[in-house]
Design an enzyme around this catalytic site. Structure first.
Site, mmCIF file in Angstrom:
data_model
loop_
_atom_site.group_PDB
_atom_site.id
_atom_site.type_symbol
_atom_site.label_atom_id
_atom_site.label_comp_id
_atom_site.label_asym_id
_atom_site.label_seq_id
_atom_site.Cartn_x
_atom_site.Cartn_y
_atom_site.Cartn_z
ATOM 1 N N SER A 22 0.843 -1.191 0.000
ATOM 2 C CA SER A 22 0.000 0.000 0.000
ATOM 3 C C SER A 22 0.884 1.249 0.000
ATOM 4 C CB SER A 22 -0.876 -0.001 1.253
ATOM 5 O OG SER A 22 -1.833 1.028 1.214
ATOM 6 N N PRO A 23 0.467 2.317 -0.688
ATOM 7 C CA PRO A 23 1.263 3.547 -0.680
ATOM 8 C C PRO A 23 1.468 4.078 0.732
ATOM 9 C CG PRO A 23 -0.391 3.630 -2.405
ATOM 10 C CD PRO A 23 -0.714 2.432 -1.564
ATOM 11 N N CYS A 25 3.478 7.297 2.589
ATOM 12 C CA CYS A 25 4.284 8.508 2.466
ATOM 13 C C CYS A 25 5.490 8.444 3.386
ATOM 14 C CB CYS A 25 3.442 9.736 2.790
ATOM 15 S SG CYS A 25 2.228 10.127 1.514
ATOM 16 N N ALA A 61 2.485 8.530 -2.320
ATOM 17 C CA ALA A 61 1.867 9.536 -3.177
ATOM 18 C C ALA A 61 2.940 10.400 -3.833
ATOM 19 C CB ALA A 61 0.932 10.410 -2.349
ATOM 20 N N GLN A 103 1.565 5.985 -7.254
ATOM 21 C CA GLN A 103 0.318 6.656 -6.901
ATOM 22 C C GLN A 103 0.458 8.145 -7.223
ATOM 23 O OE1 GLN A 103 -0.983 7.589 -2.765
ATOM 24 N NE2 GLN A 103 -2.659 6.173 -3.190
ATOM 25 N N TYR A 186 -7.863 14.061 0.148
ATOM 26 C CA TYR A 186 -7.065 14.861 -0.770
ATOM 27 C C TYR A 186 -7.957 15.374 -1.907
ATOM 28 C CZ TYR A 186 -3.369 13.098 2.173
ATOM 29 O OH TYR A 186 -2.579 12.799 3.271
ATOM 30 N N ARG A 234 -7.592 4.835 -6.025
ATOM 31 C CA ARG A 234 -7.862 4.638 -4.596
ATOM 32 C C ARG A 234 -8.994 5.569 -4.187
ATOM 33 N NH1 ARG A 234 -3.987 3.733 0.620
ATOM 34 N NH2 ARG A 234 -4.279 1.612 -0.159
ATOM 35 N N ARG A 328 1.443 -1.121 7.420
ATOM 36 C CA ARG A 328 2.192 -1.259 8.667
ATOM 37 C C ARG A 328 2.752 -2.663 8.853
ATOM 38 N NH1 ARG A 328 -1.964 2.311 9.594
ATOM 39 N NH2 ARG A 328 -1.432 4.251 10.680
#
Length: 357
Positions: A22-23, A25, A61, A103, A186, A234, A328
């Site tokens: 998963s993206p 940051c 991202a 992404q 976002y 997403r 995580r």
């Protein structure tokens, strides 16, 4: 239960298994010397997941414009220099047998903020410290952040063009997949939600109006991206807030995304307003992905507290989603896919350097 490690083909791209990154940051670019340019940290961070057996490694991202960054330290894809830096990461991921995805994002009213581990402060970064003015569908701030400027027609056009240009750079960098970020509060999510979008023009009002910019971006991305490569989006399956975006609306929008050439919808949730009451628990977002998959007739990815191999395998085996995205759990154990394969009785190829393990 072994379907977790079966390939998934999207258009001409075969992804070797259903365990995806998963993206996440990292907020680790140099905002002064090389804004938006990834470096050794990103290579080591993302490369470890490819070594560990993930089928698709999605980057954090990557902002499509300088003002689209969440923080000054965000990664980007608005320059050719940034694309060349990403190519180094892509090459390493490919050499490990995984597929690479990027992404593409614009933070909108949640841009120009301090990174979460920044000692200097929190909230909006002032111009004197490298911050900038933000944009949004309406002049409505997120919590205590600075008030954004409502995008006009020229601004909307620039957003679409920026996504298209970043898509072309993603192809030049060698990425196999692009994901349009329309979740977590976002910019594109801001347009989708009535809590942030108070416009009375063609990009506001009913669901079709609020989804207009997202579909315009998707059309531009699809046109700029090779026909044989998949496009993902997403979404937040719900705002978890009164009067916000609902799951039924997201299912409807996901059907439109499928009609506009989107190959898989990556279903997360929340992020639009501060203080939302989110029922966090193992697999708490999986039902959202399942509802989109069944209701919109589109492939989905499930994300959110998926930590146990049997749990992940069940999500795919029962048809709740076509892939699981881990964050995580992979930070704690970058070789989670290899461990999961062993626990599920699947032989996942190991790098020869680690064969003795």
């Amino acid at each position: 239960m072994t379907s977790l490690f079966e390939p998934l083909r999207l258009r001409d791209v075969e992804i070797p298994n259903r365990v995806w990154v998963s993206p996440m940051c990292q907020y680790s670019c140099d905002p002064v010397g090389a804004p938006g340019v990834v470096h050794d940290w990103h290579l080591a961070h993302l490369g470890a997941f490819a070594v560990g057996g993930a089928g698709l490694v999605l980057t954090e991202a990557a902002a499509v414009s300088p003002e689209g960054r969440i923080s000054p330290e965000d990664a980007g894809l608005w320059t050719d220099e940034q694309a060349r830096a990403w190519a180094r990461v892509v090459d390493f991921v490919h050499a490990r047998g995984a597929r690479a995805g990027v992404q593409l994002a614009h933070a909108g009213r949640k841009a120009s903020t301090y990174r979460p581990f920044e000692a200097a402060g929190s909230g909006s970064v002032p111009a004197a410290e490298g911050g900038w003015s933000t944009v949004a569908p309406s002049a409505v701030a997120f919590g205590g952040f600075a008030e954004p400027q409502a995008l006009d027609a020229d601004g909307l056009r620039r957003v679409v063009e920026d996504f298209a240009a970043a898509t072309r750079r993603a192809d030049a960098a060698g990425f196999d997949v692009v994901e349009v970020h329309a979740a977590h509060g976002y910019l594109l999510h801001q347009f989708l939600s009535p809590l942030a979008n108070h416009r009375e023009d063609a990009h506001g009002g009913d669901l079709a109006g609020r989804a207009r910019l997202l579909l315009e971006v998707v059309d531009a991305v699809r046109a700029a991206w090779p026909a044989g490569k998949p496009v993902l989006v997403r979404v937040s399956g719900t705002d978890w807030a009164e009067g916000g975006l609902t799951l039924d609306e997201v299912v409807e929008v996901s059907g439109w995304l499928r009609e506009h050439g989107v190959d898989l919808v990556d279903v997360s949730s929340g992020g639009l307003v501060p203080g939302a009451s989110i029922p966090v628990a193992p697999g708490y977002q999986v039902p959202l992905a399942e509802a989109v998959r069944r209701g919109a007739g589109v492939a989905t990815g499930a994300v959110g507290m998926i930590t146990d191999p049997a749990q992940a395998a069940q999500v795919v085996a029962q048809g709740q989603a076509d892939a699981v995205l881990l964050a995580r759990a992979l930070l704690r154990d970058p070789r989670w896919p290899q461990r999961a394969a062993r626990e599920l009785g699947v032989e996942l190829p190991l790098p020869p350097q680690y064969a003795r393990a």
